[in-house]
Motif scaffolding. Structure first.
Motif, PDB file in Angstrom:
ATOM      1  N   LEU A   1      42.071  41.285 -46.253  1.00  0.00           N
ATOM      2  CA  LEU A   1      42.441  42.097 -45.098  1.00  0.00           C
ATOM      3  C   LEU A   1      43.200  41.273 -44.054  1.00  0.00           C
ATOM      4  CD1 LEU A   1      42.157  44.994 -44.002  1.00  0.00           C
ATOM      5  CD2 LEU A   1      40.063  44.274 -42.856  1.00  0.00           C
ATOM      6  N   ASN A   2      44.355  41.799 -43.636  1.00  0.00           N
ATOM      7  CA  ASN A   2      45.189  41.102 -42.669  1.00  0.00           C
ATOM      8  C   ASN A   2      45.940  42.142 -41.833  1.00  0.00           C
ATOM      9  OD1 ASN A   2      46.614  39.107 -41.312  1.00  0.00           O
ATOM     10  ND2 ASN A   2      47.365  38.089 -43.153  1.00  0.00           N
ATOM     11  N   VAL A   3      46.779  41.691 -40.909  1.00  0.00           N
ATOM     12  CA  VAL A   3      47.522  42.626 -40.056  1.00  0.00           C
ATOM     13  C   VAL A   3      48.902  42.955 -40.618  1.00  0.00           C
ATOM     14  CG1 VAL A   3      46.310  42.003 -37.952  1.00  0.00           C
ATOM     15  CG2 VAL A   3      48.346  40.718 -38.608  1.00  0.00           C
TER      16      VAL A   3
ATOM     17  N   HIS B   1      53.474  35.406 -44.330  1.00  0.00           N
ATOM     18  CA  HIS B   1      53.427  34.551 -43.142  1.00  0.00           C
ATOM     19  C   HIS B   1      52.545  35.126 -42.039  1.00  0.00           C
ATOM     20  CE1 HIS B   1      56.612  37.495 -42.216  1.00  0.00           C
ATOM     21  NE2 HIS B   1      56.256  37.321 -40.971  1.00  0.00           N
TER      22      HIS B   1
ATOM     23  N   GLY C   1      49.196  36.649 -39.937  1.00  0.00           N
ATOM     24  CA  GLY C   1      47.765  36.466 -39.810  1.00  0.00           C
ATOM     25  C   GLY C   1      47.296  35.071 -39.471  1.00  0.00           C
ATOM     26  N   ARG C   2      45.987  34.918 -39.434  1.00  0.00           N
ATOM     27  CA  ARG C   2      45.361  33.665 -39.007  1.00  0.00           C
ATOM     28  C   ARG C   2      45.443  32.600 -40.089  1.00  0.00           C
ATOM     29  NH1 ARG C   2      40.148  37.109 -37.315  1.00  0.00           N
ATOM     30  NH2 ARG C   2      40.742  37.681 -35.200  1.00  0.00           N
TER      31      ARG C   2
ATOM     32  N   LEU D   1      43.294  32.694 -43.182  1.00  0.00           N
ATOM     33  CA  LEU D   1      43.668  33.719 -44.158  1.00  0.00           C
ATOM     34  C   LEU D   1      44.704  33.179 -45.142  1.00  0.00           C
ATOM     35  CD1 LEU D   1      43.761  36.918 -41.941  1.00  0.00           C
ATOM     36  CD2 LEU D   1      42.064  36.260 -43.648  1.00  0.00           C
TER      37      LEU D   1
ATOM     38  N   ASP E   1      36.203  38.975 -42.816  1.00  0.00           N
ATOM     39  CA  ASP E   1      35.059  38.397 -42.107  1.00  0.00           C
ATOM     40  C   ASP E   1      34.171  39.506 -41.559  1.00  0.00           C
ATOM     41  OD1 ASP E   1      35.628  38.699 -38.914  1.00  0.00           O
ATOM     42  OD2 ASP E   1      37.485  38.530 -40.041  1.00  0.00           O
TER      43      ASP E   1
ATOM     44  N   THR F   1      35.474  41.603 -38.268  1.00  0.00           N
ATOM     45  CA  THR F   1      36.507  42.599 -38.551  1.00  0.00           C
ATOM     46  C   THR F   1      35.951  43.726 -39.428  1.00  0.00           C
ATOM     47  OG1 THR F   1      38.054  40.755 -38.533  1.00  0.00           O
ATOM     48  CG2 THR F   1      38.883  42.847 -39.356  1.00  0.00           C
TER      49      THR F   1
ATOM     50  N   ILE G   1      47.743  37.965 -32.653  1.00  0.00           N
ATOM     51  CA  ILE G   1      46.482  37.988 -33.406  1.00  0.00           C
ATOM     52  C   ILE G   1      45.362  37.229 -32.690  1.00  0.00           C
ATOM     53  CG2 ILE G   1      47.491  38.386 -35.682  1.00  0.00           C
ATOM     54  CD1 ILE G   1      47.245  35.370 -36.173  1.00  0.00           C
TER      55      ILE G   1
ATOM     56  N   PHE H   1      44.307  41.230 -33.704  1.00  0.00           N
ATOM     57  CA  PHE H   1      43.943  41.267 -35.123  1.00  0.00           C
ATOM     58  C   PHE H   1      42.964  42.419 -35.365  1.00  0.00           C
ATOM     59  CE2 PHE H   1      41.677  40.273 -38.963  1.00  0.00           C
ATOM     60  CZ  PHE H   1      42.632  39.706 -39.787  1.00  0.00           C
ATOM     61  N   THR H   2      41.857  42.376 -34.620  1.00  0.00           N
ATOM     62  CA  THR H   2      40.829  43.412 -34.768  1.00  0.00           C
ATOM     63  C   THR H   2      41.389  44.789 -34.433  1.00  0.00           C
ATOM     64  OG1 THR H   2      39.268  41.733 -34.026  1.00  0.00           O
ATOM     65  CG2 THR H   2      38.451  43.976 -34.158  1.00  0.00           C
TER      66      THR H   2
ATOM     67  N   ASN I   1      44.459  45.874 -34.595  1.00  0.00           N
ATOM     68  CA  ASN I   1      45.386  46.351 -35.626  1.00  0.00           C
ATOM     69  C   ASN I   1      44.636  46.883 -36.839  1.00  0.00           C
ATOM     70  OD1 ASN I   1      47.112  45.703 -38.204  1.00  0.00           O
ATOM     71  ND2 ASN I   1      48.558  46.000 -36.529  1.00  0.00           N
ATOM     72  N   VAL I   2      43.610  46.137 -37.274  1.00  0.00           N
ATOM     73  CA  VAL I   2      42.814  46.596 -38.422  1.00  0.00           C
ATOM     74  C   VAL I   2      42.114  47.913 -38.088  1.00  0.00           C
ATOM     75  CG1 VAL I   2      40.785  46.093 -39.838  1.00  0.00           C
ATOM     76  CG2 VAL I   2      42.499  44.314 -39.453  1.00  0.00           C
TER      77      VAL I   2
ATOM     78  N   LYS J   1      44.632  50.866 -38.084  1.00  0.00           N
ATOM     79  CA  LYS J   1      45.080  51.276 -39.407  1.00  0.00           C
ATOM     80  C   LYS J   1      43.938  51.840 -40.252  1.00  0.00           C
ATOM     81  CE  LYS J   1      49.160  48.372 -39.407  1.00  0.00           C
ATOM     82  NZ  LYS J   1      49.685  47.024 -39.712  1.00  0.00           N
TER      83      LYS J   1
END
Lengths: 361, 361
Positions: A186-188, A193, A195-196, A199, A237, A240, B154, B239-240, B242-243, B246
């Motif tokens: 799971l990412n944005v 390239h 995200g954190r 990741l 994580d 999230t 993020i 980050f949070t 955006n997740v 969506k």
């Protein structure tokens, strides 16, 4: 253990919002549906025996273990770990620890249940952070996706995320019967390239692990893929995952209420809702969160299923059904074997570290 | 400028999935609904003039600025910042920068739009990280909650989260007309000991700021509160956020499709859906994401509204309506004033740092 004999489940009858009545009703439903199920039930014996006696045929499938004390929803996990020896929750976990039961089920306080499970069952060798996995209604043929972690730990580094991926794969294989689950991280965004930093590291570790384990890694996925069909297992994580889970539940519940309002609006719409009753029931059955009730604690010596605190008989029965399926498939042992082989993969990816035990099972 | 005269909006006509046709149709709808709106439209002049001429009364409300180049959805933000001077997106932002328009609207590439907005409009004094705020259907009387950040950055530390809270308050006051918005800080539980360290620091900073700013701080909230009624403004990192956004969209879309399937199932259910058509349309209107289309970039010298890339005329019109409301209320200036006073609050909470400019406006 993966045979056809009786399967013993350890049930914490206390700590749910609706009391032991809902738990015993759920047990009764599951018992009727699956003749192999046996229960070890923990709670105040007198009360439980009375409730069980009311359900036809249930008493001979149950062994009641008296436990007077109850973990409440507001008890701090640290307090329960220190002072909870007399509670039904402790006893339910203890029965898994000493091998009397394969899986424990509880509707109680999640934090306390996780803390007790950690302390009493202990982590599997090589597991840094256990995780809670849930099933999420999805567009995939199997109807559900696995998501983890949804709240066991608010942190996860790249290695933890790799372990979550592997635990999620085991769960999808045993709980959803998928031979080669597709894993998404799971990412944005799906671009590499984004995200954190952890990741990106996890992306690399999981890619490598996929070369020699029975799963496909689809790379980064987004929030919309949790109920989607891009993958079967969503790895994230616990912070999230917990927010995503509760956002999804809240959104579904808002839409459900708005739907009811829409149908109650006019005489014509009330007539329509009457005609559509079967369709709406079918829909409800598909997206009813009670029917996918049960977060599974992964990464411990033994499996614990956490039912929703507000679960009614339908919800409890769903959690028991899940526990039964996992017990029947020998899930705990398979997961342990998988993680053992995974550690080798993590640390020495270039060498052939022997057979993948689970995939041969 | 918060008067009743014409309001000029700067429109990037290119870069959306449905092309300039959808944008011009959306402009036409908004122009009909709000006589005060004027447009500066950026894109290929010949094509745009042709499209605009087809809409009755639109041409005299528009000034078309020729821009041949288009930012595509796959262009990297860094590339656009270096080479995008000839694009319609650049020109749309530039019109806000030089004061010709109050708010810019674009359906294009979010990352590029954010990067260009940052570079050309620059951050407001004292703002570390700008944020994207959206409106989310909720159980509150106003029908929507504000959530930010949903993906500008993020990361967010405690100070950033405080600034998000204050920017979100300004937005809720100007966009939702709430006098004293209630702010919640997104976490995995409402107990004060839960969550990451930066959330505890942010909890303290926001509590203190609430003592002298026109909002109420309700403390930690959970994912379920995003569509709920516990607060009006939900503050979280990008980050949070955006997740969560969506996941919510994906869940709503899954339920919508399942609902359609349920009603298409049998002749009886198809009849029911016919009878329920008005009710279902009413429901759709309430939860249609196109009608709350528009993420607002906050924390810059000027306001930019990001419409969904796939927005049709209805979606574009919703984004323009939002831009118009914000322009009309003098939102940019109010937000700048609020953040100025907030910086004092952050750094020296015990001293009276002067009047709250926004609350007097």
């Amino acid at each position: 253990m993966a045979g056809d004999g009786p399967i013993v489940l350890s049930i914490d009858a206390m700590g749910g919002d609706l009391g032991p009545e809902a738990v015993v009703s759920g047990m009764s439903r599951s018992a009727k549906a699956n003749p192999e199920i046996r229960f070890l039930v923990h709670g105040p014996a007198k009360k439980l025996n009375k409730l069980i006696a009311k359900k036809k045929g249930l008493a001979e499938r149950c062994e009641v273990r008296d436990a007077d004390s109850v973990v409440s929803m507001t008890d701090k996990p640290s307090h329960v770990v220190r002072n909870g020896r007399e509670t039904s929750m402790w006893a339910a976990i203890e029965a898994v620890r000493n091998g009397e039961a394969t899986v424990a089920v509880s509707c109680g306080n999640t934090g306390a249940l996780m803390a007790l499970s950690m302390i009493r069952l202990r982590k599997l060798p090589g597991v840094n952070r256990p995780a809670i996995a849930i099933l999420w209604p999805s567009r995939n043929p199997q109807g559900f996706n696995v998501m983890l972690d949804v709240g066991a730990d608010i942190r996860a580094d790249a290695e933890d995320l790799l372990q979550y991926a592997l635990m999620g794969v085991s769960y999808a294989r045993n709980g959803l019967h998928l031979k080669k689950p597709r894993v998404g991280l799971l990412n944005v965004g799906t671009e590499e390239h984004k995200g954190r930093p952890e990741l990106h590291d996890a992306h690399e570790l999981i890619s490598k692990a996929a070369e020699r384990a029975p799963f496909e890694f689809v790379g980064f996925v987004e929030g919309g893929d949790i109920p989607g069909k891009a993958c079967d297992v969503i790895v994230t994580d616990g912070f999230t995952g917990n927010v995503a889970l509760k956002t999804g539940e809240g959104t579904a519940s808002l839409i459900g209420d708005r739907l009811k309002e829409a149908f109650a609006y006019s005489p014509l719409s009330r007539l329509a809702s009457l005609l559509a009753l079967t369709s709406l029931r079918r829909l409800r059955k598909k997206i009813d969160p009670r029917r996918v009730n049960g977060g599974v604690f992964l990464g411990l010596n033994g499996t614990v299923v956490k039912s929703h605190g507000s679960a009614d008989a339908t919800g409890v029965s769903a959690a028991i059904k899940l526990a039964f399926q996992l017990a029947q498939s020998g899930f705990s042992e398979r997961l342990a074997a998988r993680l053992e082989s995974i550690n080798d993969i993590t640390w020495d990816i270039t060498e052939d570290t022997g057979s993948d035990k689970e995939s041969q099972a």
